[in-house]
Enzyme design. Structure first.
Site, PDB file in Angstrom:
ATOM      1  N   ASN A 202     -11.184   3.808   2.877  1.00  0.00           N
ATOM      2  CA  ASN A 202     -10.458   2.527   2.864  1.00  0.00           C
ATOM      3  C   ASN A 202     -11.381   1.325   3.021  1.00  0.00           C
ATOM      4  OD1 ASN A 202     -11.099   2.715   5.540  1.00  0.00           O
ATOM      5  ND2 ASN A 202      -9.006   2.695   6.308  1.00  0.00           N
ATOM      6  N   HIS A 324     -11.826  -3.588  14.718  1.00  0.00           N
ATOM      7  CA  HIS A 324     -10.523  -3.072  15.147  1.00  0.00           C
ATOM      8  C   HIS A 324     -10.568  -1.644  15.686  1.00  0.00           C
ATOM      9  CE1 HIS A 324     -10.242  -3.144  10.508  1.00  0.00           C
ATOM     10  NE2 HIS A 324     -10.574  -1.917  10.833  1.00  0.00           N
ATOM     11  N   HIS A 399      -3.888  -4.524  12.353  1.00  0.00           N
ATOM     12  CA  HIS A 399      -5.203  -4.554  11.694  1.00  0.00           C
ATOM     13  C   HIS A 399      -5.100  -4.432  10.179  1.00  0.00           C
ATOM     14  CE1 HIS A 399      -4.905  -0.275  11.134  1.00  0.00           C
ATOM     15  NE2 HIS A 399      -6.163  -0.108  10.811  1.00  0.00           N
ATOM     16  N   ALA A 401      -2.416  -2.826   6.677  1.00  0.00           N
ATOM     17  CA  ALA A 401      -1.106  -2.360   6.233  1.00  0.00           C
ATOM     18  C   ALA A 401      -0.729  -1.051   6.932  1.00  0.00           C
ATOM     19  CB  ALA A 401      -1.116  -2.178   4.720  1.00  0.00           C
TER      20      ALA A 401
END
Lengths: 476, 139
Positions: A202, A324, A399, A401
């Site tokens: 990601n 995060h 942080h 979706a």
């Protein structure tokens, strides 16, 4: 998940009453629809965290929460070292200090658009991304130690960016209390050639257009204008951080047993903050944070140099860099008293409100920029920390979706090439070295980021400042 | 098929599962499942051998340590592996992994694996006599 399992305190705050070995309640910030889409295990994992020694106030989860292992992704929990509180490697996660940094070009999108194909190709060529990529640096022992101690400041010394930018990084670009001696030789050897690499999965580098402002005064303080272009980088501490997490997860399983800590799940493995194992992990984790901060500092400079090949004289000014996946000792107020707790955020962004001393003077009145990444096909958001967030979830916000579909399911449902072509039809250029990886990251496999951000704002965790849409995205 | 592997779903990450006639064979199949997350094992030439060893006081921890050792070797050596020989004796694992350096255009690697977790971790013998080894890995 059935919302009936929770007690509704407001439209965006839902409580899980303590039961069994839970020491504190669970508090989930989300709207009813997001809760219905959530996996039941999010609640089980919130409850598991609530059982750990020394947890303060509540086991929190953000609106983008989804099932992790041990801690939920989107989980926030504070621990009091003086009350036997613990630190958990699983509570930080494998990608220590994974985070987002956003820089502003001040260029109108209309100036970029005609050369977007060339820009996307250039970024793919200049930014090491994907499995097997190697960075521009080869670090010897001394350099590695310096990087692990000094973070982004080390990268600036090496010629990547400017000292002025350090002010715009969480903790001013350096995690104090890093102890490189607690980082294993394997972890160090994994990082020798990985500085300045984006990674895969990601992680991304995205060229974005600011399309909507929600708060004009805050947007002005942040330097955001509709129609201008920003660049966001999402990545973390690379192989070194992954290995630190691996090493200490193993060590903490044994440590928990030795310290008599009953674990509802092995992934909650932890050690008392004041123990030898706890201190060793914190030293190694802070070193890994420095690795992530240095990595993103290098990456932005690589982007800046590539950008100037096409657009002479344009600077990329860092708006902010925030992680995060961390555990940090933070000064907080509890029942009117100043306290200091170790706050785990796993898939949750620190969101300091206006006036916080960690913020640079020019951002202090505004509050900390909170950078929320979307998917490569949807909006990203810039939010701002609020004063009330400090009393809600230790100054934390969502942080991103958050996934709603597994990678295996996504790769069955979509073809990478088709995802790329579909996004191109919507004016978004994707560049990748792996179509299979692209399929796993298809926008449809994520929650609705607009809804997550709306719930975050409604819950008072952060306020909306601006919305950005992708123009081009480099995936690993 | 006595020896086999598969992937199983997890919301954020993915599970790897191997079966074999012996525990060692199941561990080898689990390693193949790990490789297959990254690239098609059929396109990875087994031309270079790397020796690995690890130990643990029980089978499940040994599986996590084995996959963690492989993940570390792939990262440090910038290699992918497609063939494994595994021996397990008294909680100690010795293995040889064969593979080659990552070649992105040919291997089309999809994703890096960050680490092996204790989630959905299971090592045991099934009713049909085969061994099963599985866990979720973070990608």
């Amino acid at each position: 998940m059935d919302p009936a399992r929770l007690i509704r305190k407001s439209t965006t705050e839902w409580w899980l009453e303590p039961h069994g070995a839970m020491r504190v309640p669970g508090v989930l910030f989300a709207d009813e629809e997001l809760i219905r889409e959530m996996d039941d295990q999010v609640l089980d994992q919130m409850a598991g965290v609530a059982c750990l020694p020394g947890i303060v106030q509540a086991s929190f989860a953000m609106p983008d929460a989804h099932r992790g292992y041990g801690f939920p992704i989107g989980g926030v929990a504070a621990f009091d070292a003086d009350a036997g509180g613990v630190v958990s490697a699983g509570g930080v996660g494998f990608d220590i200090s994974c985070g987002v940094r956003t820089a502003l070009t001040k260029q109108p999108a209309d100036e970029i658009r005609p050369r977007l194909e060339r820009l996307a190709d250039l970024l793919l060529a200049r930014i090491p991304a994907g499995v097997g990529s190697r960075g521009p640096l080869r670090l010897g022992h001394g350099e590695l130690e310096a990087m692990l101690t000094d973070g982004a400041a080390w990268a600036v010394r090496c010629g990547y960016g400017t000292a002025r930018e350090l002010e715009r990084i969480e903790g001013r670009g350096v995690a104090a209390d890093a102890d490189p001696a607690q980082v294993s030789p394997q972890a160090k050897s994994r990082q020798a050639e990985e500085m300045g690499t984006l990674g895969s999965g990601n992680h991304y580098l995205e060229v974005q257009e600011i399309v909507e402002l929600y708060d004009a005064p805050l947007a002005a303080l942040y330097g955001l204008r509709v129609g201008e272009v920003a660049v966001s980088i999402h990545c973390g501490s690379r192989g070194l951080g992954h290995q630190v997490a691996t090493d200490y997860s193993r060590r903490m399983v044994a440590a928990a047993a030795r310290h008599g800590i009953a674990l509802p799940d092995r992934e909650l493995a932890c050690a008392p903050i004041c123990s030898e194992e706890g201190q060793a992990y914190l030293g190694a984790m802070n070193a890994a944070i420095n690795c992530a901060l240095a990595n993103r500092q290098i990456l932005l400079e690589l982007v800046r140099r590539a950008w100037r090949e096409l657009f002479r004289g344009v600077d990329l000014e860092l708006l902010y860099d925030v992680s995060h996946n961390t555990c940090r000792l933070e000064d907080v107020t509890l029942d009117g008293q100043p306290r200091a707790f170790y706050i785990h955020r796993k898939g949750a962004t620190r969101a300091f409100g206006p006036g916080h001393p960690d913020l640079p003077p020019e951002l202090r009145a505004a509050g900390q920029p909170v950078l929320i990444g979307g998917t490569m096909g949807t909006s990203s958001y810039i939010m701002a920390g609020t004063a009330e967030s400090a009393g809600r979830a230790w100054s934390s916000a969502c942080h991103g979706a958050g996934r709603t579909m597994s990678r295996t399911q996504a790769s069955r449902q979509w073809q990478g090439r088709a995802v790329m072509d579909d996004l191109a039809r919507h004016g978004i250029l994707i560049r990748t070295r792996s179509f299979r990886g692209l399929a796993e990251e298809a926008p449809g496999s994520y929650k609705d980021v607009d809804r997550v951000v709306a719930a975050t704002a409604a819950a008072g965790l952060a306020r909306k400042v601006a919305r950005l849409v992708p123009l081009a995205c480099v995936k690993g | 098929m006595m020896d086999a592997w598969e992937h199983f779903s997890h919301p954020a990450d993915v599970g790897v599962r191997g079966w074999g006639l012996t525990k060692a064979a199941a561990f080898a199949q689990c390693a193949l499942a790990l490789t297959a997350l990254i690239a098609d094992p059929a396109v990875i030439a087994p031309r270079l051998a790397v020796s690995l060893a690890c130990e643990a006081d029980h089978d499940e921890a040994l599986l996590v340590n084995w996959l963690s050792a492989l993940i570390c070797e792939m990262s440090v050596r910038n290699m992918l592996f497609s063939r494994f020989e595994v021996e397990i004796n008294d909680g100690r694992l010795n293995a040889t992994a064969w593979g080659e350096p990552v070649d992105p255009p040919r291997h089309q690697p999809a994703v890096e694996v960050k680490g092996a977790t204790y989630h959905a971790l299971r090592v045991g013998r099934l009713d049909d006599g085969r061994w099963l080894a599985q866990c979720v890995v973070d990608v």
